[in-house]
Write an enzyme that holds these catalytic residues in place. Structure first.
Site, PDB file in Angstrom:
ATOM      1  N   CYS A 121       0.420  50.390  42.795  1.00  0.00           N
ATOM      2  CA  CYS A 121      -0.810  49.890  43.407  1.00  0.00           C
ATOM      3  C   CYS A 121      -1.775  51.058  43.613  1.00  0.00           C
ATOM      4  O   CYS A 121      -1.970  51.555  44.730  1.00  0.00           O
ATOM      5  CB  CYS A 121      -0.483  49.197  44.729  1.00  0.00           C
ATOM      6  SG  CYS A 121      -1.859  48.229  45.366  1.00  0.00           S
ATOM      7  N   GLY A 174      11.540  76.398  30.932  1.00  0.00           N
ATOM      8  CA  GLY A 174      11.960  75.125  31.504  1.00  0.00           C
ATOM      9  C   GLY A 174      11.486  73.985  30.629  1.00  0.00           C
ATOM     10  O   GLY A 174      12.267  73.310  29.966  1.00  0.00           O
TER      11      GLY A 174
END
EC number: 4.1.1.20
Length: 436
Positions: free
Chosen positions: A362, A293
């Site tokens: 954040c 992958g």
């Protein structure tokens, strides 16, 4: 000077090119953050895998592990390159179906497939089910009985081999959530249950020892172990495996300190080990399947960001902030994964400083790089993070209610939008008001 960028990847103006397209123009046309894939690089890696099998004159399947990056366009490229794919959820399977991917070349993995997922796989005639546990044997048996049909299966085993990699991406050791254990006799018991079930056709055995592996020893070890298991099953139960599936996990280069072998070198060593061991054990040569992958899409992917704010504190490494971060690439926060980043307008510009490349989320841990060498940068500059094609977009989130980025495929100088950027309306499309 970045060692990963060659002169052939630069425009006449010195800009980074991706798939023959100017990265600065891509950023202006599609916005940032933006994920861009060099499609030719994807095709060439699949072809390199196929070539090594054909040079060794063995039956094979190159099965793209689509959890690395799943999208309709990606499945279409895999189909065009005669690859197989493996899926691990109804969502990945549905995407492959919508892409028109040949279902007979699909393998369905997962350690907790639901009844609904198995029914979906059977209804769409998925080529093979990778059986992971005893619960799944019973569940699949009930589904096949209710639909009066049959299916090909393989058994996933845990070979007791731990690859030298991050502990969260090791999967072959005995203490793993995946597969049937060998030492305790679980694998033998599972085989007998499957052989006794006329609705399941046992094709072979599978193992996967981890991801981002740089050493041959683990792959040679798993090849030898799987042949030993195949010989034991022949001698003990009269069953001869048609397929040995060694999984994937071939490491790629992310930073200059990474020195992996070419992925096809791993495969060549695996093939030779299986040939040798089957000869010793007197087994017929099985087909060899691999499931790469990361090594197919990782090096082909780039994340483009725009520089925003900067924070300088005397005596400390400065923070340079971009308009993306852990929402589009969580691997640095999750695995402490390292990447290299360049100035897209001049990738070979001399390094002037080392900074912490910060994301906009954040979260104090939203640092894309703790030590990134860069030339002087200013707000509005486009940065290109290299080798982001695997497990970036596929693990993306809407944290802080940020939209996920767009994805573009670039090939032979042509760019095509293959996943649209999420809109703010997309973010609330599933929300419902609360009637108080």
């Amino acid at each position: 000077m970045n060692q990963q960028i060659t002169a052939q990847q630069l425009t006449d103006a010195g800009h980074l090119m991706i798939g023959g397209c100017d990265s600065i123009e891509l950023a202006h046309e599609y916005g940032t953050p933006l994920v861009v894939y060099d499609v030719s690089q994807i095709r060439n890696q699949i072809r390199s895998f196929r070539k090594v099998f054909e040079e060794n004159n063995v039956d094979y399947a190159v099965s793209y592990a689509s959890k690395a990056f799943a999208a309709i366009a990606m499945y279409q490229v895999a189909a065009a390159e005669q690859a197989h794919v493996d899926v691990v959820s109804a969502g990945e399977l549905y995407t492959a179906i919508k892409a028109g991917f040949p279902m007979e070349r699909v393998s369905f993995h997962g350690n907790n497939k639901s009844k609904e997922e198995l029914e979906m796989a059977i209804d769409h005639h998925v080529g093979i089910i990778m059986i992971d546990n005893f619960h799944e044997i019973d569940l699949l048996s009930a589904v096949l009985e209710s639909k009066n049909t049959t299916v090909d299966v393989m058994l996933r085993i845990t070979p007791g081999i731990s690859a030298h990699t991050n502990k969260y991406i090791q999967t072959g050791q005995v203490d793993s959530k995946f597969g049937f254990d060998l030492q305790s006799g679980q694998a033998d018991e599972a085989l007998q249950k499957i052989l006794a079930n006329p609705r399941m056709k046992m094709r072979g055995l599978h193992a996967h020892i981890g991801s981002q592996i740089f050493e041959l020893a683990g792959f040679k070890g798993v090849a030898k172990k799987l042949v030993e298991v195949a010989a034991h099953w022949r001698d003990q139960f009269g069953y001869e495996a048609e397929v040995i599936n060694v999984g994937g996990g071939f490491g790629i280069r992310y930073v200059s300190s990474d020195h992996p072998l070419r992925p096809e070198e791993f495969v060549d060593a695996i093939i030779k080990a299986i040939k040798s061991e089957t000869s010793v054990k007197g087994l017929a040569m099985p087909a060899i399947w691999i499931e790469p992958g990361r090594s197919i899409v990782g090096p082909a992917g780039y994340n483009l960001y725009t520089v925003g704010s900067r924070k300088d504190v005397p005596g400390l490494k400065p923070y340079v902030t971009v308009n993306g971060g852990m929402g589009d690439n969580i691997r640095p926060a999750l695995y402490q994964a390292a990447y290299e980043t360049v100035l897209a307008s001049n990738p070979q510009a001399p390094i002037k400083e080392h900074v912490r490349l910060a994301g906009k989320y954040c979260e104090s841990g939203d640092i894309l790089s703790q030590d990134q060498g860069l030339p002087d940068t200013k707000p509005g500059d486009v940065l290109a993070m290299l080798d982001t094609g695997a497990y970036g977009y596929s693990m993306a989130s809407n944290y802080n209610r940020n939209p996920r980025p767009a994805v573009v495929f670039a090939e032979n100088g042509q760019a095509q939008l293959v996943i649209e950027r999420e809109s703010l309306d997309d973010l609330i499309s599933l929300d419902r008001s609360y009637a108080q």
